[in-house]
Design an enzyme around this catalytic site. Structure first.
Site, mmCIF file in Angstrom:
data_model
loop_
_atom_site.group_PDB
_atom_site.id
_atom_site.type_symbol
_atom_site.label_atom_id
_atom_site.label_comp_id
_atom_site.label_asym_id
_atom_site.label_seq_id
_atom_site.Cartn_x
_atom_site.Cartn_y
_atom_site.Cartn_z
ATOM 1 N N GLU A 16 0.831 -1.212 0.000
ATOM 2 C CA GLU A 16 0.000 0.000 0.000
ATOM 3 C C GLU A 16 0.863 1.259 0.000
ATOM 4 O O GLU A 16 2.059 1.215 0.277
ATOM 5 C CB GLU A 16 -0.895 0.040 1.249
ATOM 6 C CG GLU A 16 -2.324 -0.438 1.039
ATOM 7 C CD GLU A 16 -3.158 0.544 0.225
ATOM 8 O OE1 GLU A 16 -2.612 1.564 -0.259
ATOM 9 O OE2 GLU A 16 -4.355 0.281 0.049
ATOM 10 N N ARG A 99 -7.647 1.239 13.094
ATOM 11 C CA ARG A 99 -6.244 1.510 12.813
ATOM 12 C C ARG A 99 -6.157 2.598 11.755
ATOM 13 O O ARG A 99 -7.120 2.864 11.035
ATOM 14 C CB ARG A 99 -5.504 0.257 12.347
ATOM 15 C CG ARG A 99 -5.940 -0.281 10.990
ATOM 16 C CD ARG A 99 -4.935 -1.300 10.462
ATOM 17 N NE ARG A 99 -5.367 -1.962 9.246
ATOM 18 C CZ ARG A 99 -5.232 -1.469 8.012
ATOM 19 N NH1 ARG A 99 -4.716 -0.241 7.837
ATOM 20 N NH2 ARG A 99 -5.623 -2.150 6.951
ATOM 21 N N ASN A 101 -5.082 4.229 8.223
ATOM 22 C CA ASN A 101 -5.035 3.673 6.881
ATOM 23 C C ASN A 101 -4.314 4.655 5.955
ATOM 24 O O ASN A 101 -3.274 5.195 6.326
ATOM 25 C CB ASN A 101 -6.451 3.335 6.397
ATOM 26 C CG ASN A 101 -6.465 2.340 5.256
ATOM 27 O OD1 ASN A 101 -5.590 1.490 5.167
ATOM 28 N ND2 ASN A 101 -7.439 2.430 4.382
ATOM 29 N N GLU A 119 -11.559 -4.795 11.362
ATOM 30 C CA GLU A 119 -12.362 -5.950 10.948
ATOM 31 C C GLU A 119 -13.141 -5.655 9.667
ATOM 32 O O GLU A 119 -13.841 -6.530 9.140
ATOM 33 C CB GLU A 119 -13.333 -6.350 12.063
ATOM 34 C CG GLU A 119 -12.657 -6.789 13.359
ATOM 35 C CD GLU A 119 -11.802 -8.023 13.186
ATOM 36 O OE1 GLU A 119 -12.225 -8.931 12.434
ATOM 37 O OE2 GLU A 119 -10.711 -8.095 13.785
ATOM 38 N N GLU A 120 -13.077 -4.407 9.187
ATOM 39 C CA GLU A 120 -13.714 -3.982 7.930
ATOM 40 C C GLU A 120 -15.229 -4.169 7.959
ATOM 41 O O GLU A 120 -15.845 -4.557 6.956
ATOM 42 C CB GLU A 120 -13.084 -4.730 6.737
ATOM 43 C CG GLU A 120 -11.581 -4.533 6.641
ATOM 44 C CD GLU A 120 -10.949 -5.247 5.452
ATOM 45 O OE1 GLU A 120 -11.697 -5.756 4.598
ATOM 46 O OE2 GLU A 120 -9.707 -5.295 5.387
ATOM 47 N N ASN A 147 -10.277 5.795 2.801
ATOM 48 C CA ASN A 147 -9.143 5.444 1.949
ATOM 49 C C ASN A 147 -8.829 6.551 0.954
ATOM 50 O O ASN A 147 -9.633 7.445 0.711
ATOM 51 C CB ASN A 147 -9.489 4.153 1.176
ATOM 52 C CG ASN A 147 -8.336 3.187 1.110
ATOM 53 O OD1 ASN A 147 -7.176 3.595 1.089
ATOM 54 N ND2 ASN A 147 -8.650 1.905 1.074
ATOM 55 N N ASP A 195 -9.746 1.663 -3.973
ATOM 56 C CA ASP A 195 -8.728 1.729 -2.930
ATOM 57 C C ASP A 195 -8.033 3.088 -3.037
ATOM 58 O O ASP A 195 -8.678 4.120 -3.066
ATOM 59 C CB ASP A 195 -7.757 0.556 -3.083
ATOM 60 C CG ASP A 195 -7.032 0.199 -1.796
ATOM 61 O OD1 ASP A 195 -6.712 1.108 -1.015
ATOM 62 O OD2 ASP A 195 -6.746 -0.991 -1.582
#
Length: 294
Positions: A16, A99, A101, A119-120, A147, A195
Site C-alpha cells: 500500500e 487503525r 489507513n 475488521e472492515e 481510503n 482503494d
C-alpha cells in the site's frame, strides 16, 4: 494500451501507499499486514525493507530526510537512515478497533489521513487533517474503510474513498482545510472496491481497484476515460514519479486471495510500474504541524 511491468515481485500481503522520494529517486511503500516499510531505488533497482512496530498505513515524506508514518494507533517519525520510529501523537484512543489507513500531504504541506475498522465491518473510520499546531482534526466520519485521499491540481477538491461502500466522494476544500459540498464522484459497480488513488496534471483521477485487477482513470467530471489492466486482482494505490512524473509505481496485495488464486496469480503483491500518457502531480511533502515536534 498501457502494459504494467513487474519490477519487484516481493509478494506483499497488503502492499500500500507508494510515495515518490525526489531526492533519492526512490519509491517508498508499506506492507500493512507484515508490518514493513519498503524502498525501491529506480536507477539501481536496489531494495530495502524496515520492520515497523505495528501495522503501517502510510509513509509520507517531510521537508527533511524523514517521513511521517501512520502506524496502527498513531503518527510517528520514521527515519530510514536509522530505521527508527519515534511516536509523535496518538490517534483515536477511544476507537479501540480502528487503525490508521491511507494518507497524503496536500500542496500546502498539511497531512491528511484516514482510519478504518480493522475488521472492515463497522463505520468507525474517519478522515483527518493535522493542523499547524499538530492537532488531529476530524474532517469527515462514518466509514468502514476511509481510503485514498487525493487532491485536484488547484487544491480546491478533496477526493476520498469509502472502500466498502464502493464510492469515491469529492468535497470542496477551503483555505483552512475545511470540507463542504460532499458529493459522489464515482460509484464503482460489480465486485471491485476502490482503494488508493492519484491525480494527474490534467486533473484526472486514477483509482486503484481491489478485486478489480485494474486502475481506472476518470475525468474531473467523473467519466471513465482509460483502464490499465494488471495480471493480479488486488490493486491498491499508485504514485507518479521519475524526473518527468510520467512513471507510475503501483502497489498490489495478496490479502483476500484464495489458495488457488495465490497459486495462479504469481505476481500478486508485487510492485509494478508503467509509463503514463500524461504527467502526474508532484509528490507533496509534509511541512506543517508535527514535522518539527519531538
Amino acid at each position: 494500451m498501457i502494459t504494467p511491468e513487474c519490477i519487484w515481485p516481493l509478494g506483499a500481503e497488503l502492499g500500500e501507499g507508494p510515495v515518490w522520494s525526489k531526492t533519492e529517486k526512490a519509491v517508498y511503500f508499506v506492507d500493512i499486514k507484515r508490518k514493513q516499510v519498503h524502498r525501491y531505488i529506480a536507477a539501481t533497482h536496489e531494495t530495502m525493507t524496515w520492520p515497523a512496530p505495528s501495522e503501517p498505513g502510510f509513509v509520507i515524506p517531510t521537508s527533511g530526510e524523514t517521513f511521517i508514518c501512520g502506524l496502527r494507533k498513531g503518527l510517528y517519525r520514521f527515519d530510514p537512515r536509522a530505521g527508527t520510529f519515534d511516536k509523535l501523537v496518538e490517534v483515536e484512543r477511544e476507537r479501540t478497533g480502528n487503525r490508521l489507513n491511507d494518507g497524503f500531504s496536500d500542496p500546502q504541506g498539511y497531512l491528511w489521513f484516514g482510519t478504518m475498522d480493522d475488521e472492515e465491518q463497522a463505520p468507525t473510520g474517519a478522515v483527518y487533517r493535522v493542523s499547524d499546531a499538530g492537532a488531529i482534526e476530524r474532517r469527515d466520519d462514518g466509514y468502514d474503510i476511509a481510503n485514498g485521499p487525493a487532491m485536484s491540481p488547484d487544491a480546491r477538491t478533496l477526493y476520498h474513498t469509502d472502500t466498502r461502500g464502493q464510492t469515491i466522494y469529492a468535497s470542496d476544500v477551503d483555505g483552512h482545510g475545511m470540507l463542504s459540498n460532499k458529493r459522489v464522484f464515482v460509484k464503482v459497480q460489480g465486485s471491485a472496491y476502490p482503494d488508493g488513488m492519484a491525480v494527474d496534471a490534467q486533473g484526472c483521477v486514477w483509482i486503484a481497484l481491489y478485486n478489480g485487477g485494474c486502475i481506472e482513470r476518470y475525468s474531473p467530471d467523473g467519466k471513465q476515460i482509460d483502464t490499465v489492466a494488471f495480471p493480479c486482482s488486488n490493486i491498491t494505490k499508485l504514485v507518479f514519479g521519475g524526473d518527468d512524473l510520467r512513471t507510475a509505481y503501483v502497489t498490489t496485495a495478496m490479502k483476500g486471495l484464495s489458495a488457488d488464486k495465490r497459486e495462479r496469480e504469481t505476481l500478486a503483491g508485487a510492485l509494478f510500474t508503467f509509463r503514463s500518457p500524461v504527467p502526474g502531480l508532484p509528490q507533496n511533502v509534509v511541512t506543517r504541524g508535527l514535522v518539527h515536534a519531538g
